[in-house]
Design an enzyme around this catalytic site. Structure first.
Site, PDB file in Angstrom:
ATOM      1  N   GLU A  10      54.599  45.737  53.544  1.00 15.62           N
ATOM      2  CA  GLU A  10      54.133  46.546  52.607  1.00 15.62           C
ATOM      3  C   GLU A  10      53.454  45.971  51.396  1.00 15.62           C
ATOM      4  O   GLU A  10      53.924  45.154  50.733  1.00 15.62           O
ATOM      5  CB  GLU A  10      55.498  47.260  51.963  1.00 15.62           C
ATOM      6  N   GLU A  67      64.891  46.697  52.634  1.00 16.45           N
ATOM      7  CA  GLU A  67      64.930  45.759  51.324  1.00 16.45           C
ATOM      8  C   GLU A  67      66.308  45.812  50.954  1.00 16.45           C
ATOM      9  O   GLU A  67      66.679  45.879  49.671  1.00 16.45           O
ATOM     10  CB  GLU A  67      64.005  46.523  50.237  1.00 16.45           C
TER      11      GLU A  67
END
Length: 788
Positions: free
Chosen positions: A253, A182
């Site tokens: 995710e 991320e």
């Protein structure tokens, strides 16, 4: 410029060597990953090896496989594996090779998210704290010291996997790896050092030649051949898609719940909502979905990040204890089966989208020989709609997707739950309420004269403790040349917790929160004429795990005023950690390093110990710490994590009361329980509980099921029918009542069919219940039962 040319040359060499991104037996194109020449739609589940015990791994992976999971995904935890520079640890819960081999033994694939920054609500985002003290280092940036150590660790993990032949290119289970995590969330903060770091990280990973693809999650500018992927709850709606037409659409995710922090309620995400967004992602040509988490587990010891509770993603399809959570597990299993039933067409067919109404669409996959599969979507969250598709009428419940593997027959709808509902219960097995079986030890309050670390001013907490302890004592002394008096005491802290002691007496307590770690502690203290000793105990509740420039984050005391005097720039003495910690009095063979006393009146900063026996059977075990305040607990020398029962949510309840105590930590008798209690909690209210599924509930209506199927966990049978109604009961398994139409024989007939059995099937029919209780009215069957 030279560095850029070198990077470009390395990437081009790799592309030349592997052609169309070929990594041994794993390749990819714009549609999906290709394994052994076959395109694949893959469902993955995150299970983190250190958040459970090795004896649980086989069962967790087996249950995931039974739920239709193809891939087990895990992070790699740098600060677990290299807690001190150059000192590596890969045994016990850190035995990643054993974990991956267990995945392989059960015939599943693996995805290794090496990072090595991982966030994951793991302390310091997985980075070892010793990195903080490397001269000139800037984390996660185009910074030579950081890149050196990052490459060194990533290379070690990759080489370890290679040496065990665990990559798919070697015949192993690992089909995918991840570098960084991320990074797009912080990239702009590093200015020109951000994009160049991304390019370096991608090239570094690719050049390790694992033979399988690499991904970067939430990284729209992931350089070729690294695949950019999506994280979040609604990637079917939010993902902009791959940044190259020859990369597949991957969701790394899909949050099955959300992590919880002290002071906040559990986030509940329904099985229906998860299924809707997975189906939508697949309908839009997604081909890989990972559930984060599939099993969350436990943040043992001090591994949780700032303010994160010890239980991790307990609402996942497999709960913290490894028990199947229904209907989430079963509903997703049915979703996987429905999608897999037409996967070949989804991967090879022509993809088209049609409007079926203002908020309704059809996503259609058409084969060359007339085969057809469709996803009919109703985005209206308020009402059911009827749509016309290929001359047939279909009712779509609100906010739902129907899957038609042949463009005719609906085999699954995301809003219609066929799986049973289960209820988990905590059953007290032992009460630890015998005063005579407890002992206590009062943690000594240090004084300035006895400290060896000194500074003219306030030291930053984390830089001083170096993550060796949650605790740092700030001490000083000063002269008061006035008669005994009450004075205003005002301490300001960057967090997370502060206890104040004046002349050995506890004077106050304050803390921050996950949203705002900084706080002020203001109280009135009694000063004596002459020398006054002040000791402030600063405590962190995990280190931060996210944000740019993590190495610059601060915690601890930042200012102190007593009455009108500012003591911030005084000479301070420091003690890292507590004496009980340093002596390891939570270990059986070191417990005698201090003098324990009989249990007395409860007061702050106490150690407590007792012995207990393991409950009979195999059910998971949990300690109910509802009578305690804040601290940490050890069983037979192993920390089951921090607890903070006194930090209540807005509804007035603790964020966590029960604390997982794995069977692997226990012996049959004489288990040593030691607690460090910071506040004034009292241990006589602690119970040793067993954890089990005690209720099952099923619901069947004319729209989706002809029978209710109930099934208790292994070695349990249905013992009581709590509720049964054939007719028009109101509500569902989460809350119900008898309706206007109700067969009087409902409970009797269900009892005959189910009592004493591990599972049973009850037909939703007039014949089964001996007649029609309300002719002409559609009937529902709802049954709630106890398992014993």
């Amino acid at each position: 410029m030279v560095r850029m040319l070198c990077w470009f040359a390395a990437i081009m060499l790799l592309w030349t060597a592997i052609g169309t991104v070929r990594g041994g037996n794993v390749t990819y194109d714009g549609r999906s990953l290709i394994i052994d020449g076959q395109h694949k739609i893959l469902f993955s589940g995150s299970i983190h090896y250190p958040r459970s015990t090795p004896d649980m791994w086989s069962s967790l992976i087996s249950k995931a496989k039974a739920g239709g999971i193809d891939v087990i995904q895990t992070y790699v935890f740098w600060n677990l594996h290299e807690p001190q520079q150059g000192q590596f640890y890969f045994s016990g819960r850190a035995d990643i090779v054993r974990f991956v081999k267990e995945i392989q033994a059960q015939g599943l694939y693996a995805c290794l998210r090496i990072g090595p920054f991982i966030e994951s609500e793991w302390t310091y985002g997985g980075l070892p704290f010793w990195l903080h003290d490397i001269p000139g280092i800037v984390f996660r940036s185009d910074n030579e010291p950081f890149k050196y150590h990052m490459k060194r660790f990533v290379s070690r993990i990759v080489n370890m996997m290679k040496s065990e032949k665990l990559y798919a290119s070697q015949g192993g289970p690992i089909i995918l790896s991840q570098v960084e995590n991320e990074y797009k969330n912080v990239e702009a903060a590093f200015h020109e050092k951000g994009p160049s770091y991304v390019r370096w990280a991608a090239a570094m990973a690719v050049n390790l030649q694992t033979g399988v693809p690499w991904v970067m999650c939430k990284q729209d500018d992931a350089p070729d051949p690294v695949i950019n992927s999506c994280n979040g709850m609604r990637c079917g709606e939010t993902f902009a898609g791959p940044n190259s037409p020859n990369k597949p659409s991957i969701w790394t995710e899909d949050w099955t719940s959300f992590y919880q922090v002290y002071g906040e309620e559990t986030y509940m995400r329904s099985a229906q909502d998860i299924a809707f967004h997975v189906a939508l992602f697949i309908a839009k040509t997604g081909s890989y979905v990972n559930y984060y988490m599939y099993h969350g587990g436990t943040n043992f010891g001090r591994i949780a990040s700032a303010f994160t509770i010890t239980s991790y993603y307990d609402q996942a399809p497999l709960d913290e204890y490894g028990l199947v959570r229904q209907p989430k597990w079963g509903h997703l299993k049915e979703l996987h089966a429905a999608i897999k039933s037409c996967s070949k067409l989804l991967l090879t067919g022509a993809h088209k989208t049609f409007s079926l109404g203002p908020q309704q669409q059809a996503y259609v996959f058409q084969g060359n020989s007339g085969q057809c599969a469709a996803f009919l979507v109703n985005n209206d969250g308020k009402q059911e709609v009827e749509v016309l598709f290929q001359s047939n009428s279909y009712k779509l419940p609100q906010k739902s997707i129907s899957i038609l593997p042949d463009c005719k027959t609906m085999t699954f709808n995301t809003a219609i739950v066929n799986a049973q509902y289960t209820t988990r219960s905590m059953k007290p097995n032992q009460k630890l309420n015998s005063v005579g079986k407890w002992e206590e030890y009062k943690e000594p309050i240090p004084e300035f004269d006895k400290t060896s670390l000194r500074s003219n001013g306030l030291l930053e907490h984390m830089s001083t403790t170096k993550d060796s302890s949650d605790y740092l004592w700030y001490t000083f002394r000063f002269q008061q040349n006035l008669p005994n008096a009450e004075s205003v005491f005002n301490a300001q802290s960057h967090g997370h917790v502060l206890h104040a002691y004046v002349n050995g007496v506890h004077a106050g307590f304050g803390h921050g929160s996950h949203q705002n770690t900084s706080f002020s502690l203001q109280t009135t203290v009694h000063l004596k004429n002459g020398t006054n000793n002040v000791a402030l105990l600063s405590a962190t509740v995990g280190l931060p795990d996210s944000g740019a420039y993590l190495e610059r984050k601060v915690a601890g005391l930042r200012r102190l005023r007593i009455q009108n005097n500012d003591f911030t720039t005084y000479t301070w003495g420091y003690q890292v950690g507590l004496l009980g910690e340093r002596l390891q009095i939570y270990m059986k063979n070191r417990s005698n390093k201090v003098k324990w006393n009989k249990l007395g009146t409860h007061q702050p900063l106490m150690w407590y110990k007792t012995l207990f026996d393991a409950p009979a059977g195999n059910d998971p075990v949990a300690l109910n710490l509802g009578s305690m305040g804040k601290g940490e607990a050890w069983v037979n020398g192993q920390s089951i994590g921090r607890y903070w029962v006194s930090f209540h949510t807005s509804k007035g309840s603790p964020s966590q009361t029960w604390y997982n105590t794995p069977r692997a930590f226990l012996k049959p008798t004489g288990n040593l329980l030691v607690l460090l209690e910071e506040e004034s909690g009292y241990p006589l209210g602690i119970t040793v509980d067993t954890v089990s599924v005690t209720k099952v509930c099923g619901y069947a209506s004319e729209s989706h099921l002809s029978a209710v199927q109930l099934s208790c966990p292994p070695k349990r049978n249905i013992s009581t029918i709590i509720f049964a109604s054939f007719g028009t009961p109101s509500g569902n398994c989460e809350g119900y009542a008898t309706g206007n139409c109700h067969s009087s024989s409902s409970k009797v007939m269900v009892e005959k069919a189910c009592i004493g059995k591990g599972s049973c099937s009850i037909s939703r029919s007039n014949r089964f219940f001996g007649g029609d209780p309300c002719p002409g009215i559609p009937k529902v069957l709802l049954v709630d039962a106890t398992c014993t």
